[in-house]
Motif scaffolding. Structure first.
Motif, mmCIF file in Angstrom:
data_model
loop_
_atom_site.group_PDB
_atom_site.id
_atom_site.type_symbol
_atom_site.label_atom_id
_atom_site.label_comp_id
_atom_site.label_asym_id
_atom_site.label_seq_id
_atom_site.Cartn_x
_atom_site.Cartn_y
_atom_site.Cartn_z
ATOM 1 N N SER A 16 9.962 6.130 0.761
ATOM 2 C CA SER A 16 10.974 5.508 1.621
ATOM 3 C C SER A 16 11.346 6.354 2.821
ATOM 4 N N ALA A 17 11.248 7.686 2.658
ATOM 5 C CA ALA A 17 11.618 8.575 3.766
ATOM 6 C C ALA A 17 11.040 9.951 3.503
ATOM 7 N N GLU A 18 11.047 10.782 4.545
ATOM 8 C CA GLU A 18 10.588 12.166 4.402
ATOM 9 C C GLU A 18 11.692 13.089 4.886
ATOM 10 N N ILE A 19 12.173 13.958 3.966
ATOM 11 C CA ILE A 19 13.261 14.884 4.281
ATOM 12 C C ILE A 19 12.784 16.307 4.023
ATOM 13 N N ASP A 20 12.842 17.157 5.064
ATOM 14 C CA ASP A 20 12.403 18.556 4.964
ATOM 15 C C ASP A 20 10.975 18.663 4.449
ATOM 16 N N GLY A 21 10.111 17.750 4.922
ATOM 17 C CA GLY A 21 8.706 17.809 4.550
ATOM 18 C C GLY A 21 8.400 17.226 3.183
ATOM 19 N N LYS A 22 9.418 16.732 2.456
ATOM 20 C CA LYS A 22 9.199 16.177 1.122
ATOM 21 C C LYS A 22 9.443 14.667 1.161
ATOM 22 N N VAL A 23 8.499 13.924 0.571
ATOM 23 C CA VAL A 23 8.606 12.468 0.561
ATOM 24 C C VAL A 23 9.639 12.043 -0.479
ATOM 25 N N GLN A 24 10.563 11.199 -0.058
ATOM 26 C CA GLN A 24 11.579 10.647 -0.960
ATOM 27 C C GLN A 24 11.121 9.266 -1.419
ATOM 28 N N ASN A 25 11.204 9.021 -2.737
ATOM 29 C CA ASN A 25 10.733 7.764 -3.298
ATOM 30 C C ASN A 25 11.896 6.895 -3.767
ATOM 31 N N THR A 26 11.660 5.603 -3.707
ATOM 32 C CA THR A 26 12.598 4.628 -4.261
ATOM 33 C C THR A 26 11.944 3.965 -5.464
ATOM 34 N N GLU A 27 12.603 4.029 -6.618
ATOM 35 C CA GLU A 27 12.035 3.411 -7.819
ATOM 36 C C GLU A 27 12.406 1.935 -7.859
ATOM 37 N N MET A 28 11.445 1.089 -8.223
ATOM 38 C CA MET A 28 11.688 -0.348 -8.304
ATOM 39 C C MET A 28 10.767 -0.969 -9.351
ATOM 40 N N SER B 242 0.851 -1.202 0.000
ATOM 41 C CA SER B 242 0.000 0.000 0.000
ATOM 42 C C SER B 242 0.881 1.244 0.000
ATOM 43 N N GLY B 243 0.533 2.183 -0.851
ATOM 44 C CA GLY B 243 1.322 3.402 -0.985
ATOM 45 C C GLY B 243 2.191 3.421 -2.223
ATOM 46 N N ASP B 244 2.317 2.256 -2.896
ATOM 47 C CA ASP B 244 3.099 2.220 -4.132
ATOM 48 C C ASP B 244 2.412 3.064 -5.213
ATOM 49 N N GLN B 245 3.204 3.854 -5.919
ATOM 50 C CA GLN B 245 2.705 4.669 -7.027
ATOM 51 C C GLN B 245 3.237 4.042 -8.320
ATOM 52 N N ILE B 246 2.355 3.357 -9.053
ATOM 53 C CA ILE B 246 2.768 2.712 -10.288
ATOM 54 C C ILE B 246 2.913 3.767 -11.380
ATOM 55 N N THR B 247 4.042 3.775 -12.044
ATOM 56 C CA THR B 247 4.325 4.815 -13.042
ATOM 57 C C THR B 247 4.312 4.286 -14.473
#
Length: 557
Positions: free
Chosen positions: A284-296, A247-252
């Protein structure tokens, strides 16, 4: 390094604010200055800013200066404060107080009017440059709706309504407004380039924009202003979960083809003839209020899809039943609800969409706690939650008081397609500039009306910090956004300065109008009393604005 950081901060935070406010103040004071000179008044000082002068030069009778505090400006005219300094006949000729009421009205009104005309110029410039606006593309269509029955499909591009060509979604909405309670022919083109005509009835609906003069707008039931993206919620124990989807995966993309909408994802799964290589972004993480994504990437075997028969059978669930955020210290937080919990039922009534959740909570009787059945990691839990009254701001700034529990759904929408619309000629740009200035002026006036009617919260009143934030954000977006902000604020200055409050231009206009009617000026004592009242009102408004800024930006959670 430290110096570079300071310069970077000044460039991104302070410079946009100074440019924006400086131009608007200059334009306003230039209006007063120019008309005063035309009326033969001696202008002694033309200042941008208040306080200590940091730069000045003198030309003719006027000292031009830039002062330390960039929060306003002023034009000092000879004889403006009374007759003490006027000693000769020559002084009377150039004294502001000795000009007739019509001339004084012209001088005072020139400042706000310059802001109006400057806004028209800015909006015309945007139109001439090419305005980026929402493209006339249908984002999504509700199943079983009038729009779906008529034949509209997600991704359709609107070409014409009747005989009128459509260049933007704004054009489309205008045509709907003009054809309420009528049947129209809409020519659309699908993503494959095939054109077709759709005949549909345009309904008349309440206008959600409380700042508009129009209470009704045209609407085609089922045309959605947004499209659900290919973000997924994944049920445990399903093929999707076993393959590694969460849940939360964004399919591109699927097999290298971009899937911006949920309908594109469904279509790619339903039409699969081979194994699918699914590309996704996972938070994967939130840095300075911005969500960081990991592509897979995850490979979905064709035999698994055939066995599942549908995306639901594969394990992708309706995301709007899952929680995206649980507000800290809210009733839901105290009951232990968490992100990605799925709401199954409330008070034994099954939940099928987010509106079911919202409407059920809204109808709370105010006494017994509500029984929520939720699902977390495949296991069902029962939670007792008592909603509380919450004051919320609507999308258009209105106030909505209702029961809430402090949850929001996991709904991710696609970015709407944008287009650049160029004016056909400079005359069209000028006409569009003036029309937009009038429209923004009406909305600004209506915002004051709604504020006094209590339909808009006083929390929406912002001060210099808000202006600085808007200037910074629009400056970062680009030239058009910054110019649009400048035009809107110029209209705000136009309206604000015309308010009949003593010490503002509008208050002086009231004094001079009374003088015209009664044939003599108001007594100095009455004017001073009125100005004291006006000063108190203005200070109260400024304190409210600064208080809201402090609460909004310095004590935000």
């Amino acid at each position: 390094m430290y110096l570079a950081s300071i310069l970077g901060f000044l460039y991104t935070n302070i410079l946009p604010f100074i440019i924006l406010l400086g131009i608007l103040i200059f334009v306003h004071e230039l209006g007063h200055f120019a008309v005063a000179r035309m009326c033969g008044v001696r202008v002694e000082v033309f200042s941008l800013g208040f306080g200590k002068k940091i730069f000045s030069f003198r030309r003719g009778d006027t000292t031009y200066c830039i002062s330390l505090i960039p929060l306003g400006g002023y034009v000092k005219m000879f004889g403006e404060q009374g007759s003490q300094e006027i000693k000769t006949e020559e002084d009377r000729k150039v004294a502001y107080s000795y000009k007739n009421p019509w001339q004084r009205i012209a001088i005072v009104a020139a400042g706000p009017l310059m802001n109006f005309f400057f806004a028209a110029f800015v909006f015309a410039l945007i139109a001439q440059m090419g305005e980026q606006t929402k493209a006339p593309v249908i984002e999504d269509v509700a199943a079983g709706s009038i729009a779906a029955t008529a034949g509209f499909q997600a991704g359709d591009r609107i070409l014409k309504v009747g005989s009128n060509s459509i260049a933007s979604y704004e054009d489309f909405q205008k045509q709907l407004n003009e054809n309420q309670n009528a049947t129209v022919e809409v020519v659309v083109k699908n993503p494959e380039g095939v054109e077709r005509a759709v005949n549909v009835n345009v309904a008349s609906a309440n206008n959600p924009n409380i700042f508009s003069m129009s209470s009704r707008i045209g609407q085609i039931e089922g045309l959605l202003p947004y499209a659900r993206s290919a973000a997924v919620a994944v049920m445990t124990g399903t093929p999707a979960y076993e393959l590694g989807f969460r849940s939360g995966d964004q399919i591109t993309a699927v097999n290298g083809t971009t899937v911006p909408r949920w309908v594109n994802l469904v279509a790619s799964f339903d039409s699969a003839a081979t194994d699918l290589n699914v590309t996704l972004n996972r938070p994967s993480a939130e840095i300075d209020g911005k969500v960081q994504n990991t592509e897979m990437s995850i490979v979905v075997p064709l035999k698994t899809l055939k066995k599942a028969k549908s995306v639901q059978g594969f394990g992708f669930d309706n995301t709007e039943l899952y929680l995206d955020m649980v507000v800290k210290d809210s009733p839901a937080d105290k009951a232990g609800l968490q992100k990605f919990d799925k709401v199954i039922s409330i008070n034994q009534v099954p939940i099928t969409k987010w509106d079911d959740i919202s409407n059920t909570i809204r109808s709370f009787n105010g006494t017994d706690a509500m029984t929520f059945v939720i699902q977390r990691d495949g296991a069902e839990m029962i939670k007792k939650i008592t909603p509380q009254i919450t004051e919320l701001n609507t999308a258009f700034g209105g106030i909505d008081k209702r029961f809430t529990v402090g949850i929001t759904p996991y709904l991710v929408f696609t970015e709407p397609e944008m287009t650049v619309v160029h004016s056909a000629s400079i005359f069209h740009s000028v006409a569009k500039g003036f029309q937009r200035t009038v429209d923004v002026s009406v909305m600004t006036v209506m915002s004051f009306v709604r504020l006094f009617q209590g339909e808009v919260s006083v929390k929406n009143v912002g001060g210099m910090v808000t202006i600085g934030k808007v200037a910074k954000d629009s400056f970062e977006i680009g030239a058009q956004a910054f110019l649009m902000t400048m035009g809107i604020l110029s209209v705000s200055l136009f309206i604000l300065n015309l308010l009949p409050i003593p010490v503002l231009d509008g208050g002086h206009l009231v004094f001079y109008t009374i003088e015209l009617i009664k044939g003599s000026p108001l007594s100095l004592k009455k004017i001073e009393m009125a100005q004291q009242v006006g000063l108190v009102l203005l200070l109260a408004l400024m304190i409210l604005a600064q208080f809201n800024d402090i609460v909004k930006f310095l004590f935000k959670s």
